[in-house]
Motif scaffolding. Structure first.
Motif, short mmCIF file in Angstrom:
data_model
loop_
_atom_site.label_atom_id
_atom_site.label_comp_id
_atom_site.label_asym_id
_atom_site.label_seq_id
_atom_site.Cartn_x
_atom_site.Cartn_y
_atom_site.Cartn_z
N LEU A 155 0.37 -6.24 7.88
CA LEU A 155 -0.07 -7.57 7.44
C LEU A 155 0.64 -8.05 6.17
CD1 LEU A 155 -2.34 -9.80 7.63
CD2 LEU A 155 -3.72 -8.30 6.22
N ASN B 299 -3.71 3.35 11.41
CA ASN B 299 -4.17 3.82 10.10
C ASN B 299 -4.71 2.61 9.32
OD1 ASN B 299 -2.47 5.25 7.17
ND2 ASN B 299 -4.61 5.28 7.75
N PRO B 300 -5.85 2.07 9.80
CA PRO B 300 -6.35 0.84 9.16
C PRO B 300 -7.02 1.12 7.82
CG PRO B 300 -7.87 1.56 10.88
CD PRO B 300 -6.73 2.53 10.89
N CYS C 100 1.18 -0.19 9.21
CA CYS C 100 2.19 0.80 8.80
C CYS C 100 2.50 0.80 7.30
CB CYS C 100 3.48 0.58 9.59
SG CYS C 100 4.27 -1.00 9.23
N GLY C 101 1.99 -0.17 6.53
CA GLY C 101 2.29 -0.20 5.10
C GLY C 101 3.78 -0.21 4.86
N ILE D 190 3.71 -2.31 12.54
CA ILE D 190 3.07 -3.63 12.38
C ILE D 190 2.27 -3.60 11.08
CG2 ILE D 190 1.49 -5.34 13.37
CD1 ILE D 190 1.99 -3.93 16.09
N TYR E 203 0.71 13.39 6.69
CA TYR E 203 1.74 12.96 7.64
C TYR E 203 2.29 14.15 8.44
CZ TYR E 203 1.63 8.68 4.84
OH TYR E 203 1.23 7.54 4.18
N GLN F 195 -0.19 5.65 -0.08
CA GLN F 195 -1.30 6.60 -0.24
C GLN F 195 -1.40 7.04 -1.70
OE1 GLN F 195 -3.64 7.45 1.81
NE2 GLN F 195 -2.85 6.94 3.84
N GLY G 269 2.59 -9.34 10.25
CA GLY G 269 1.52 -10.12 10.88
C GLY G 269 0.27 -9.29 11.04
N LYS G 270 -0.75 -9.97 11.50
CA LYS G 270 -2.01 -9.26 11.76
C LYS G 270 -1.85 -8.45 13.04
CE LYS G 270 -5.11 -12.63 9.70
NZ LYS G 270 -6.11 -13.65 9.91
N ALA G 271 -2.27 -7.21 13.01
CA ALA G 271 -2.13 -6.36 14.20
C ALA G 271 -2.85 -6.99 15.38
CB ALA G 271 -2.68 -4.98 13.91
N PHE H 136 0.84 -1.20 0.00
CA PHE H 136 0.00 0.00 0.00
C PHE H 136 0.88 1.25 0.00
CE2 PHE H 136 -1.92 3.54 2.19
CZ PHE H 136 -3.20 3.59 1.67
C1 LIG Z 1 -4.67 2.64 4.85
S1 LIG Z 1 -3.23 1.62 4.74
C2 LIG Z 1 -2.10 2.59 5.69
C3 LIG Z 1 -0.65 2.32 5.44
C4 LIG Z 1 0.33 3.31 6.03
N1 LIG Z 1 0.00 3.74 7.34
C5 LIG Z 1 0.52 4.48 5.10
O1 LIG Z 1 0.16 5.60 5.45
O2 LIG Z 1 1.03 4.28 4.00
C6 LIG Z 1 -3.70 0.30 5.75
C7 LIG Z 1 -2.63 -0.77 5.89
O3 LIG Z 1 -3.09 -1.73 6.84
C8 LIG Z 1 -2.68 -3.01 6.45
N2 LIG Z 1 -3.56 -3.98 7.15
C9 LIG Z 1 -4.81 -4.34 6.84
N3 LIG Z 1 -5.28 -5.21 7.75
C10 LIG Z 1 -4.29 -5.37 8.67
C11 LIG Z 1 -4.18 -6.16 9.86
N4 LIG Z 1 -5.18 -6.93 10.28
N5 LIG Z 1 -3.03 -6.08 10.55
C12 LIG Z 1 -2.00 -5.31 10.14
N6 LIG Z 1 -2.05 -4.55 9.02
C13 LIG Z 1 -3.18 -4.58 8.29
C14 LIG Z 1 -2.84 -2.97 4.95
O4 LIG Z 1 -2.08 -3.97 4.33
C15 LIG Z 1 -2.35 -1.56 4.62
O5 LIG Z 1 -0.97 -1.54 4.36
#
Ligand SMILES: C[S@@+](CC[C@H](N)C(=O)[O-])C[C@H]1O[C@@H](n2cnc3c(N)ncnc32)[C@H](O)[C@@H]1O
Length: 453
Positions: free
Chosen positions: A323, A372-373, A302-303, A321, A282, A272, A348-350, A270
């Motif tokens: 996924l 930032n989900p 955190c992407g 963290i 940011y 933005q 991993g999954k948060a 991911f």
């Molecule tokens: C809206 S993006 C934000 C990414 C980053 N904060 C940025 O600004 O570029 C949401 C991120 O959450 C991750 N994600 C989705 N479900 C997740 C989970 N259960 N655990 C950890 N990360 C997750 C996605 O893969 C994606 O990278």
């Protein structure tokens, strides 16, 4: 006017009051919600909108992306380095760039207005209503010309192909969506999604070769793709682990610059979609974080690490963290690419990682969390872990859909302690909400919410 729904007053002992808050567009970057009163902070509006507009102007496509300047006189090169907007009048510098701001677009394949099933564009209508029409997107304001050009050539390609488009998964067909990613210096990554159905690898191979030939030496060469990926995907979305992104041609990554940092972005990761908008987002988060140098920042979802890395200088340590495995690898790479050594990115999954991580950090140093989900919001276990970690006194929640699932999270963070739900820590209270318009011409915005306790 746009409507942003917030929690404007959420006293722990009382029933929450939800408010529809109407925000004139020009104040989108300067709305402050007091704990008990909604108020527009018009005092800072001018400065904030100026910096927003200026950043957009600077970074967007209206300026040529860093042209080679070694032929210019030294004085001009110095002016380009120190005052890069000097060629524009100040009025021009302040003009917002509203068009073509997207760095990523995904185009679908389906029956077009003329009935041709090999049409590349966006859906109008619904599957439920059985009235989907795929409409070409050449007139849409938010995507750059390059994305539209790749979509047009992909349509030309699939129309030449003997294989059928995949319109409904269970009805067969192969050619699916195409994603196009571009950056400020004109690199273009295309990812073609293909449903293998019953084809073997040997049967798919010639079609991949024809695709490469079309985009490297055929009509599609006009797109000047820097990367061409192919993913065999039999689900709506597959991660790289579920079905690898196959690099058919060119560079494996696309790079983007943001707030003076360089980011490597993989096909599965991911980033933005509005790069200059993300800088404003940011920067806003940085101003609101009030983190001190001794604190540990937990960057949840955190992407590729953009938030944590951009704030890393002001904190002791960042723990991110994420996924998606490729994004975690990018984040770690981006730290070393930018000479940053206090960031640790975990995959991993948060909802699995965070409940184990927080108790081990609880008394180590002041903790501060940014979440930032995606649209689905945070898993209940994530909000519960944050709520029950007493060291976290301040939390920033960045939501791309504040009136969706995020509302459930806000309630979990702010409701009175609830033994049954294992929400034991003190409730948070929403303190500030700042919408950032990352998506001109649409009703969407990113909402930055600060919760305190
Ligand atoms: C809206 S993006 C934000 C990414 C980053 N904060 C940025 O600004 O570029 C949401 C991120 O959450 C991750 N994600 C989705 N479900 C997740 C989970 N259960 N655990 C950890 N990360 C997750 C996605 O893969 C994606 O990278």
């Amino acid at each position: 006017m746009v409507t942003v729904r917030f929690l404007c007053q959420f006293l722990p002992q009382k029933i929450p009051i939800w408010t529809w808050y109407h925000v004139p567009r020009r104040f989108w970057s300067c709305v402050v919600i007091d704990k008990t009163i909604c108020q527009e902070n018009t005092g800072s509006s001018e400065d904030q909108s100026k910096s927003w507009i200026k950043t957009r102007k600077k970074k967007q496509h209206s300026l040529p992306p860093k042209p080679a300047n070694d032929h210019l006189p030294w004085e001009e090169r110095l002016a380009d380095a120190v005052t890069p907007l000097w060629r524009l009048s100040y009025e021009e510098q302040l003009q917002p760039v509203l068009g073509g701001y997207r760095n990523k677009s995904t185009f679908s394949v389906n029956r077009g207005i003329d009935g041709d099933p090999k049409t590349v564009g966006f859906y109008v209508g619904t599957g439920k209503g059985r009235n989907i029409v795929c409409v070409r997107s050449d007139h849409l304001l938010n995507m750059p010309e390059k994305h539209k050009e790749v979509a047009r050539f992909y349509e030309e390609f699939i129309r030449q192909s003997p294989l059928e488009p995949c319109i409904l998964f269970h009805e067969g067909g192969h050619w699916r969506e195409i994603t196009v990613r571009t950056n400020a210096v004109g690199s273009t990554m295309a990812i073609v999604y293909f449903h293998p159905q019953n084809l073997t690898e040997e049967e798919i191979q010639p079609h991949k070769e024809t695709l490469v030939e079309f985009f490297t030496h055929g009509p599609g060469a006009a797109c000047q793709l820097t990367s061409l990926y192919f993913q065999e995907s039999s689900m709506t979305r597959c991660t790289n682990e579920q079905s690898p992104y196959q690099l058919l041609y060119g560079e494996p990554y696309i790079f983007e610059e943001l707030l003076g940092l360089r980011f490597r972005i993989s096909a599965d990761a991911f980033f933005q979609v509005n790069t200059s908008g993300a800088e404003v987002l940011y920067r806003t988060v940085g101003e609101l974080s009030k983190a001190d140098r001794s604190s540990i920042l937990i960057d949840v979802c955190c992407g590729t690490g953009a938030i944590g890395l951009s704030l890393s200088k002001g904190v002791e340590q960042v723990i991110g963290i994420e996924l998606i495995e490729q994004a975690v690898q990018d984040a770690a790479h981006n730290a070393s690419l930018n000479g940053i050594s206090n960031c640790d990115f975990r995959s991993g999954k948060a909802e699995v990682v965070l409940p184990q991580l927080l108790p081990s950090l609880d008394s180590a140093a002041p903790l501060f969390a940014i979440v930032n989900p995606s649209r689905a919001g945070l898993h209940y276990r994530v909000t519960r872990a944050i709520r029950n970690c007493t060291s976290i006194r301040r939390l920033i929640y960045i939501s791309c859909k504040p009136d969706g699932e995020a509302m459930r999270n806000f309630a979990e963070l702010c409701c009175p302690p609830d033994r049954q739900k294992k929400l034991l820590g003190d409730p948070f209270v929403p303190a500030v909400a700042i919408p950032v318009d990352m998506f001109p011409h649409t009703a969407h915005c990113e909402l930055v919410l600060v919760f305190e306790r």
